[in-house]
Design a protein around this motif. Structure first.
Motif, PDB file in Angstrom:
ATOM      1  N   GLY A   1      16.411   9.214   7.224  1.00 43.85           N
ATOM      2  CA  GLY A   1      15.133   8.664   6.289  1.00 43.85           C
ATOM      3  C   GLY A   1      15.110   7.026   6.515  1.00 43.85           C
ATOM      4  O   GLY A   1      14.614   6.626   5.815  1.00 43.85           O
ATOM      5  N   ARG A   2      15.853   6.465   7.605  1.00 39.97           N
ATOM      6  CA  ARG A   2      15.690   5.054   7.737  1.00 39.97           C
ATOM      7  C   ARG A   2      14.200   4.464   8.173  1.00 39.97           C
ATOM      8  O   ARG A   2      13.898   3.545   7.640  1.00 39.97           O
ATOM      9  CB  ARG A   2      16.496   4.848   8.722  1.00 39.97           C
ATOM     10  N   TYR A   3      13.495   5.549   8.812  1.00 38.84           N
ATOM     11  CA  TYR A   3      11.979   4.895   9.088  1.00 38.84           C
ATOM     12  C   TYR A   3      11.162   5.874   8.243  1.00 38.84           C
ATOM     13  O   TYR A   3      11.255   7.168   8.320  1.00 38.84           O
ATOM     14  CB  TYR A   3      11.794   5.203  10.613  1.00 38.84           C
ATOM     15  N   ILE A   4      10.538   5.154   7.727  1.00 38.38           N
ATOM     16  CA  ILE A   4       9.365   5.925   6.651  1.00 38.38           C
ATOM     17  C   ILE A   4       8.201   6.098   7.537  1.00 38.38           C
ATOM     18  O   ILE A   4       7.314   5.169   7.891  1.00 38.38           O
ATOM     19  CB  ILE A   4       9.497   5.167   5.421  1.00 38.38           C
ATOM     20  N   GLU A   5       7.458   7.388   7.464  1.00 38.05           N
ATOM     21  CA  GLU A   5       6.344   7.375   8.053  1.00 38.05           C
ATOM     22  C   GLU A   5       5.269   7.130   6.755  1.00 38.05           C
ATOM     23  O   GLU A   5       4.951   7.746   6.153  1.00 38.05           O
ATOM     24  CB  GLU A   5       6.007   8.869   8.434  1.00 38.05           C
ATOM     25  N   LEU A   6       4.333   6.043   6.982  1.00 32.28           N
ATOM     26  CA  LEU A   6       3.483   5.572   6.139  1.00 32.28           C
ATOM     27  C   LEU A   6       2.460   6.301   5.927  1.00 32.28           C
ATOM     28  O   LEU A   6       2.098   6.520   4.759  1.00 32.28           O
ATOM     29  CB  LEU A   6       3.108   4.128   6.536  1.00 32.28           C
ATOM     30  N   GLU A   7       2.119   7.259   6.975  1.00 33.37           N
ATOM     31  CA  GLU A   7       0.915   8.001   6.857  1.00 33.37           C
ATOM     32  C   GLU A   7       1.285   9.216   5.755  1.00 33.37           C
ATOM     33  O   GLU A   7       0.413   9.798   5.290  1.00 33.37           O
ATOM     34  CB  GLU A   7       0.667   8.798   8.259  1.00 33.37           C
ATOM     35  N   SER A   8       2.353   9.539   5.657  1.00 37.02           N
ATOM     36  CA  SER A   8       2.769  10.648   5.029  1.00 37.02           C
ATOM     37  C   SER A   8       2.955  10.415   3.337  1.00 37.02           C
ATOM     38  O   SER A   8       3.311  11.256   2.600  1.00 37.02           O
ATOM     39  CB  SER A   8       4.161  11.329   5.412  1.00 37.02           C
ATOM     40  N   LEU A   9       2.955   9.069   3.059  1.00 37.21           N
ATOM     41  CA  LEU A   9       2.977   8.532   1.666  1.00 37.21           C
ATOM     42  C   LEU A   9       1.743   8.574   1.089  1.00 37.21           C
ATOM     43  O   LEU A   9       0.460   8.444   1.551  1.00 37.21           O
ATOM     44  CB  LEU A   9       3.538   7.016   1.832  1.00 37.21           C
ATOM     45  N   THR A  10       1.599   8.958  -0.190  1.00 36.68           N
ATOM     46  CA  THR A  10       0.389   8.894  -0.947  1.00 36.68           C
ATOM     47  C   THR A  10       0.152   7.323  -1.241  1.00 36.68           C
ATOM     48  O   THR A  10       0.859   6.552  -1.251  1.00 36.68           O
ATOM     49  CB  THR A  10       0.597   9.545  -2.332  1.00 36.68           C
ATOM     50  N   LYS A  11      -1.206   7.163  -1.923  1.00 35.04           N
ATOM     51  CA  LYS A  11      -1.473   5.840  -2.357  1.00 35.04           C
ATOM     52  C   LYS A  11      -0.579   5.124  -3.275  1.00 35.04           C
ATOM     53  O   LYS A  11      -0.087   3.963  -3.144  1.00 35.04           O
ATOM     54  CB  LYS A  11      -3.018   5.858  -2.622  1.00 35.04           C
ATOM     55  N   GLU A  12      -0.236   5.993  -4.079  1.00 35.01           N
ATOM     56  CA  GLU A  12       0.571   5.574  -5.179  1.00 35.01           C
ATOM     57  C   GLU A  12       2.200   5.101  -4.597  1.00 35.01           C
ATOM     58  O   GLU A  12       2.890   3.984  -5.063  1.00 35.01           O
ATOM     59  CB  GLU A  12       0.985   6.489  -6.351  1.00 35.01           C
ATOM     60  N   GLU A  13       2.496   6.083  -3.848  1.00 29.68           N
ATOM     61  CA  GLU A  13       3.819   5.585  -3.246  1.00 29.68           C
ATOM     62  C   GLU A  13       3.836   4.306  -2.254  1.00 29.68           C
ATOM     63  O   GLU A  13       4.616   3.562  -2.183  1.00 29.68           O
ATOM     64  CB  GLU A  13       4.263   6.826  -2.233  1.00 29.68           C
ATOM     65  N   LYS A  14       2.520   4.132  -1.675  1.00 33.62           N
ATOM     66  CA  LYS A  14       2.614   3.095  -0.831  1.00 33.62           C
ATOM     67  C   LYS A  14       2.460   1.800  -1.659  1.00 33.62           C
ATOM     68  O   LYS A  14       3.179   0.721  -1.106  1.00 33.62           O
ATOM     69  CB  LYS A  14       1.065   3.022   0.085  1.00 33.62           C
ATOM     70  N   MET A  15       1.696   1.814  -2.861  1.00 32.90           N
ATOM     71  CA  MET A  15       1.722   0.722  -3.783  1.00 32.90           C
ATOM     72  C   MET A  15       3.087   0.487  -4.390  1.00 32.90           C
ATOM     73  O   MET A  15       3.670  -0.709  -4.331  1.00 32.90           O
ATOM     74  CB  MET A  15       0.832   1.021  -4.776  1.00 32.90           C
ATOM     75  N   LYS A  16       4.080   1.440  -4.884  1.00 34.80           N
ATOM     76  CA  LYS A  16       5.304   1.293  -5.255  1.00 34.80           C
ATOM     77  C   LYS A  16       6.131   0.461  -4.216  1.00 34.80           C
ATOM     78  O   LYS A  16       6.910  -0.364  -4.519  1.00 34.80           O
ATOM     79  CB  LYS A  16       5.832   2.846  -5.627  1.00 34.80           C
ATOM     80  N   LEU A  17       5.936   1.120  -2.872  1.00 39.95           N
ATOM     81  CA  LEU A  17       6.909   0.556  -1.900  1.00 39.95           C
ATOM     82  C   LEU A  17       6.384  -0.929  -1.787  1.00 39.95           C
ATOM     83  O   LEU A  17       7.296  -1.820  -1.257  1.00 39.95           O
ATOM     84  CB  LEU A  17       6.501   1.174  -0.531  1.00 39.95           C
ATOM     85  N   LYS A  18       5.076  -1.114  -1.589  1.00 37.58           N
ATOM     86  CA  LYS A  18       4.800  -2.555  -1.404  1.00 37.58           C
ATOM     87  C   LYS A  18       5.073  -3.567  -2.506  1.00 37.58           C
ATOM     88  O   LYS A  18       5.826  -4.537  -2.299  1.00 37.58           O
ATOM     89  CB  LYS A  18       3.369  -2.689  -1.491  1.00 37.58           C
ATOM     90  N   ARG A  19       5.394  -2.921  -3.837  1.00 35.69           N
ATOM     91  CA  ARG A  19       5.658  -3.668  -5.001  1.00 35.69           C
ATOM     92  C   ARG A  19       7.348  -4.143  -4.627  1.00 35.69           C
ATOM     93  O   ARG A  19       7.912  -5.177  -5.247  1.00 35.69           O
ATOM     94  CB  ARG A  19       5.454  -3.304  -6.375  1.00 35.69           C
ATOM     95  N   THR A  20       7.958  -3.053  -4.070  1.00 34.73           N
ATOM     96  CA  THR A  20       9.481  -3.115  -4.094  1.00 34.73           C
ATOM     97  C   THR A  20       9.940  -4.336  -2.898  1.00 34.73           C
ATOM     98  O   THR A  20      10.734  -4.994  -3.401  1.00 34.73           O
ATOM     99  CB  THR A  20       9.917  -1.736  -3.715  1.00 34.73           C
ATOM    100  N   PHE A  21       8.993  -4.358  -1.824  1.00 34.93           N
ATOM    101  CA  PHE A  21       9.432  -5.131  -0.828  1.00 34.93           C
ATOM    102  C   PHE A  21       8.877  -6.726  -1.302  1.00 34.93           C
ATOM    103  O   PHE A  21       9.558  -7.711  -1.136  1.00 34.93           O
ATOM    104  CB  PHE A  21       8.529  -4.930   0.490  1.00 34.93           C
ATOM    105  N   LYS A  22       7.892  -6.836  -2.420  1.00 34.51           N
ATOM    106  CA  LYS A  22       7.536  -8.021  -2.801  1.00 34.51           C
ATOM    107  C   LYS A  22       8.854  -8.686  -3.735  1.00 34.51           C
ATOM    108  O   LYS A  22       8.952  -9.713  -3.900  1.00 34.51           O
ATOM    109  CB  LYS A  22       6.218  -7.959  -3.632  1.00 34.51           C
TER     110      LYS A  22
END
Length: 56
Positions: free
Chosen positions: A15-36
């Motif tokens: 799970g080290r590399y996350i396929e961004l295409e497989s994430l939902t829009k909500e998951e992408k936003m959560k991931l972006k907030r986490t990295f911020k």
């Protein structure tokens, strides 16, 4: 860790590399907030301990 676990189970790997295409829009936003948040913490640490002076 949640994203890594989910991706690892889906793809039968670490799970080290996350396929961004497989994430939902909500998951992408959560991931972006986490990295911020991580970036903000790194900035505070570098200012607080003046890491750039030590490394440079």
């Amino acid at each position: 860790m949640k994203f890594r676990t989910k991706q690892g189970l889906l793809h039968h790997d670490s799970g080290r590399y996350i396929e961004l295409e497989s994430l939902t829009k909500e998951e992408k936003m959560k991931l972006k907030r986490t990295f911020k948040a991580i970036k903000e913490i790194q900035d505070v640490i570098s200012i607080r301990f003046k890491v750039s002076n030590i490394l440079g």
